[in-house]
Design a protein around this motif. Structure first.
Motif, PDB file in Angstrom:
ATOM      1  N   PRO A 308       0.841  -1.205   0.000  1.00 56.62           N
ATOM      2  CA  PRO A 308       0.000   0.000   0.000  1.00 56.62           C
ATOM      3  C   PRO A 308       0.877   1.257   0.000  1.00 56.62           C
ATOM      4  CG  PRO A 308       0.057  -0.931   2.196  1.00 56.62           C
ATOM      5  CD  PRO A 308       0.800  -1.894   1.308  1.00 56.62           C
ATOM      6  N   GLU A 309       1.524   1.510  -1.146  1.00 51.95           N
ATOM      7  CA  GLU A 309       2.544   2.556  -1.213  1.00 51.95           C
ATOM      8  C   GLU A 309       1.990   3.931  -0.866  1.00 51.95           C
ATOM      9  OE1 GLU A 309       5.671   4.515  -4.435  1.00 51.95           O
ATOM     10  OE2 GLU A 309       4.858   2.510  -4.779  1.00 51.95           O
ATOM     11  N   THR A 310       0.835   4.289  -1.417  1.00 50.39           N
ATOM     12  CA  THR A 310       0.268   5.617  -1.162  1.00 50.39           C
ATOM     13  C   THR A 310       0.048   5.832   0.333  1.00 50.39           C
ATOM     14  OG1 THR A 310      -0.822   5.625  -3.322  1.00 50.39           O
ATOM     15  CG2 THR A 310      -1.649   7.173  -1.668  1.00 50.39           C
ATOM     16  N   TRP A 315       1.904   7.876   5.668  1.00 51.09           N
ATOM     17  CA  TRP A 315       2.240   7.568   7.061  1.00 51.09           C
ATOM     18  C   TRP A 315       3.648   8.057   7.406  1.00 51.09           C
ATOM     19  CZ3 TRP A 315       5.837   3.578   8.604  1.00 51.09           C
ATOM     20  CH2 TRP A 315       5.938   3.427   9.992  1.00 51.09           C
ATOM     21  N   LEU A 316       4.592   7.882   6.462  1.00 56.31           N
ATOM     22  CA  LEU A 316       5.972   8.302   6.714  1.00 56.31           C
ATOM     23  C   LEU A 316       6.090   9.810   6.909  1.00 56.31           C
ATOM     24  CD1 LEU A 316       7.932   6.042   4.180  1.00 56.31           C
ATOM     25  CD2 LEU A 316       8.166   6.018   6.676  1.00 56.31           C
ATOM     26  N   GLU A 328       9.723  14.037   0.220  1.00 52.14           N
ATOM     27  CA  GLU A 328      10.712  13.433   1.110  1.00 52.14           C
ATOM     28  C   GLU A 328      10.250  12.047   1.580  1.00 52.14           C
ATOM     29  OE1 GLU A 328      12.645  17.419   3.242  1.00 52.14           O
ATOM     30  OE2 GLU A 328      10.811  16.508   4.037  1.00 52.14           O
ATOM     31  N   ALA A 329       8.969  11.938   1.915  1.00 53.36           N
ATOM     32  CA  ALA A 329       8.431  10.654   2.365  1.00 53.36           C
ATOM     33  C   ALA A 329       8.488   9.611   1.257  1.00 53.36           C
ATOM     34  CB  ALA A 329       6.998  10.829   2.858  1.00 53.36           C
ATOM     35  N   ALA A 330       8.227  10.032   0.020  1.00 56.89           N
ATOM     36  CA  ALA A 330       8.310   9.105  -1.111  1.00 56.89           C
ATOM     37  C   ALA A 330       9.739   8.590  -1.272  1.00 56.89           C
ATOM     38  CB  ALA A 330       7.847   9.793  -2.390  1.00 56.89           C
ATOM     39  N   GLY A 331      10.711   9.494  -1.067  1.00 55.63           N
ATOM     40  CA  GLY A 331      12.112   9.071  -1.140  1.00 55.63           C
ATOM     41  C   GLY A 331      12.463   8.093  -0.043  1.00 55.63           C
ATOM     42  N   GLU A 332      11.969   8.343   1.180  1.00 56.18           N
ATOM     43  CA  GLU A 332      12.212   7.428   2.292  1.00 56.18           C
ATOM     44  C   GLU A 332      11.597   6.061   2.025  1.00 56.18           C
ATOM     45  OE1 GLU A 332      13.986   7.650   5.225  1.00 56.18           O
ATOM     46  OE2 GLU A 332      14.806   9.391   4.188  1.00 56.18           O
ATOM     47  N   PHE A 333      10.414   6.052   1.432  1.00 58.16           N
ATOM     48  CA  PHE A 333       9.764   4.779   1.119  1.00 58.16           C
ATOM     49  C   PHE A 333      10.612   3.965   0.146  1.00 58.16           C
ATOM     50  CE2 PHE A 333       7.127   2.255  -1.764  1.00 58.16           C
ATOM     51  CZ  PHE A 333       6.569   1.366  -0.855  1.00 58.16           C
ATOM     52  N   LYS A 334      11.122   4.622  -0.883  1.00 60.50           N
ATOM     53  CA  LYS A 334      11.932   3.902  -1.875  1.00 60.50           C
ATOM     54  C   LYS A 334      13.178   3.307  -1.228  1.00 60.50           C
ATOM     55  CE  LYS A 334       9.333   4.416  -5.431  1.00 60.50           C
ATOM     56  NZ  LYS A 334       8.596   3.225  -5.930  1.00 60.50           N
ATOM     57  N   LYS A 335      13.775   4.056  -0.275  1.00 60.99           N
ATOM     58  CA  LYS A 335      14.987   3.560   0.388  1.00 60.99           C
ATOM     59  C   LYS A 335      14.688   2.390   1.318  1.00 60.99           C
ATOM     60  CE  LYS A 335      16.418   7.602   1.959  1.00 60.99           C
ATOM     61  NZ  LYS A 335      17.266   8.620   2.653  1.00 60.99           N
ATOM     62  N   SER A 336      13.515   2.365   1.896  1.00 58.98           N
ATOM     63  CA  SER A 336      13.189   1.330   2.883  1.00 58.98           C
ATOM     64  C   SER A 336      12.341   0.194   2.316  1.00 58.98           C
ATOM     65  CB  SER A 336      12.451   1.958   4.070  1.00 58.98           C
ATOM     66  OG  SER A 336      11.229   2.547   3.639  1.00 58.98           O
ATOM     67  N   GLU A 337      11.920   0.311   1.053  1.00 62.59           N
ATOM     68  CA  GLU A 337      10.988  -0.678   0.496  1.00 62.59           C
ATOM     69  C   GLU A 337      11.575  -2.092   0.499  1.00 62.59           C
ATOM     70  OE1 GLU A 337       8.401  -1.631  -3.565  1.00 62.59           O
ATOM     71  OE2 GLU A 337       9.778   0.092  -3.520  1.00 62.59           O
ATOM     72  N   LYS A 338      12.822  -2.215   0.103  1.00 58.08           N
ATOM     73  CA  LYS A 338      13.449  -3.533   0.031  1.00 58.08           C
ATOM     74  C   LYS A 338      13.486  -4.189   1.409  1.00 58.08           C
ATOM     75  CE  LYS A 338      17.478  -5.697  -2.151  1.00 58.08           C
ATOM     76  NZ  LYS A 338      18.753  -5.424  -2.852  1.00 58.08           N
ATOM     77  N   GLY A 339      13.862  -3.411   2.438  1.00 57.64           N
ATOM     78  CA  GLY A 339      13.900  -3.938   3.796  1.00 57.64           C
ATOM     79  C   GLY A 339      12.528  -4.336   4.282  1.00 57.64           C
TER      80      GLY A 339
END
Length: 440
Positions: A308-310, A315-316, A328-339
């Motif tokens: 649920p990316e949106t 939330w971030l 900024e939150a979208a960038g954080e999501f991309k960095k943490s998505e794999k984890g």
């Protein structure tokens, strides 16, 4: 009170909590009574302040506090009771013209749901390495031991076979790294000839390109990061601070006893066998870590599911100490998505295979670590009482409990992957493993 859930799609839902006056009135009345009983207001005796005055002064704040308590408690109980596997935390929806003067209230929360998916541990055939300590490595380790326990003889001028203590520097790259060097650390033994004939205080300049047989050694000697060592081509200065010749230690019983305790090793052959055993135990841990990394990467690549990316980006924006913009939150999501993806995969693997950690397992693991650490400092036979005391102190620290618990669970996961993942075993020397590890 009434709580309902509206399913927006497979990964998003809205939970509505409807609170009536009956849900909070008793708690509000109790709180206001406590305020009235303890209030000190000029013109009134303590405990005799009119209820209307208390209501006027504190009523709205108490109402908000008690309604919020009921709201949070009921929402949490609902999520647990319905066994909803949510990501992040519920996000309250803003409601226009919300009326706190009403008696009944309705609150809406957006929630992001964890996806449903299957994990196939045997989907891809991987390579699992077995690292052997070959004769070359054993001979090098014996020579290193003889040198380590040998006698240092200070020298005035550098000669072949000497050890030099000094500091590598490069002002532009911020390198200032103390090191001990000798001819055998360089890829080209002729490099050491630049040092021959020098004295304490002299400076020798060398190029980092091809300086060692493995660029990763630049990390040890120059203290530069892994991402910087590949193809690093700069000049560094080495300022000589000490010059020593080493008189190798004799391979005798005195040395064997010093290394492994009295009577445990009695010959060079037994020394090499012990070195091989210890080295391959350490190599096995490194091989297991690579295997875990490879399985992890494979599972992330092959286990497909949506998130649920949106919702998570939204939330971030408010999850941390400092609010983030949507970008900024979208960038954080991309960095943490794999984890996050592996966290979900690992959680499913743990649940489906009933991997559990008991306190007795944690104690045993901690005790084993402590024994190994004590052995490194020559304490080969500590008493059980001493071990138990140290274990109790270590496990009294919650941060240590979490760290050690993660290590034990990681071992359980590696064991499971060995049982269920599809792989081929490949036997390699340590040098070949390093090349495989870093893809070189």
């Amino acid at each position: 009170m009434n709580i309902t859930k509206e399913q927006v799609d497979a990964l998003n839902a809205v939970v509505t909590v409807a609170i009536t006056k009956d849900d909070y009135k008793e708690n509000v009345d109790k709180a206001l009574y406590s305020y009235r009983k303890n209030a000190s207001i000029p013109g009134f005796r303590k405990g005799a302040v009119p209820a209307s005055l208390i209501q006027k002064q504190y009523g709205k704040a108490v109402l908000l506090e008690e309604v919020n308590k009921v709201l949070q408690s009921s929402l949490n109980n609902y999520l647990v009771g319905e066994k909803l596997n949510i990501l992040g935390n519920p996000l309250p929806r803003a409601t226009e013209n919300f009326d706190w003067d009403a008696e009944d209230f309705k609150f809406e929360f957006e929630i992001g749901l964890a996806p449903e998916f299957n994990v196939d541990l045997g989907g891809t055939t991987l390579t699992k390495y077995t690292i052997v300590a070959d004769d070359t490595l054993l001979d090098e380790q014996v020579a290193r031991i003889q040198k380590q326990y040998g006698k240092l003889v200070p020298q005035e001028v550098v000669a072949e076979g000497n050890d030099l203590a000094g500091t590598f520097t490069n002002e532009e790259k911020g390198i200032n790294s103390p090191a001990t060097i000798s001819a055998d650390i360089f890829a080209d033994k002729a490099t050491f000839e630049k040092f021959v004939g020098k004295k304490v205080g002299d400076v020798v300049t060398v190029s980092t390109k091809g300086l060692f047989d493995d660029d990763h050694k630049l990390m040890d000697y120059l203290k530069v990061g892994h991402d910087d060592v590949h193809g690093l081509d700069i000049e560094v200065n080495f300022t000589i601070e000490e010059i020593n010749a080493v008189e190798p230690a004799e391979l005798n019983q005195e040395l064997f006893d010093k290394l492994f305790g009295e009577g445990n090793v009695a010959s060079v052959e037994e020394l090499k066998a012990k070195i091989k055993e210890d080295a391959e135990q350490q190599f096995a841990q490194q091989a297991d870590q690579k295997f875990l990394n490879d399985v992890t990467e494979s599972l992330i690549e092959t286990t497909k599911f949506e998130l649920p990316e949106t919702f998570l980006v939204k939330w971030l924006q408010s999850a941390g100490e400092n609010p983030l913009t949507a970008e900024e939150a979208a960038g954080e999501f991309k960095k943490s998505e794999k984890g996050l993806r592996y966290q979900l995969i690992e959680g499913k693997v743990v649940t489906e295979n009933n991997l559990q950690l008991t306190f007795e397992e944690l104690k045993a693991f901690t005790a084993d670590l402590i024994k190994k650490q004590m052995a490194q400092f020559g304490q080969l036979n500590p008493s059980q009482e001493d071990i138990d005391g140290i274990v109790a102190r270590v496990l009294g620290n919650q941060d240590e409990v979490k760290r050690l618990s993660d290590q034990v669970m990681s071992e359980k996961i590696v064991t499971l992957f060995k049982e269920k993942a599809s792989y081929e075993t490949k036997e390699v020397t340590y040098q070949d493993f390093i090349k495989e590890m870093y893809g070189e």
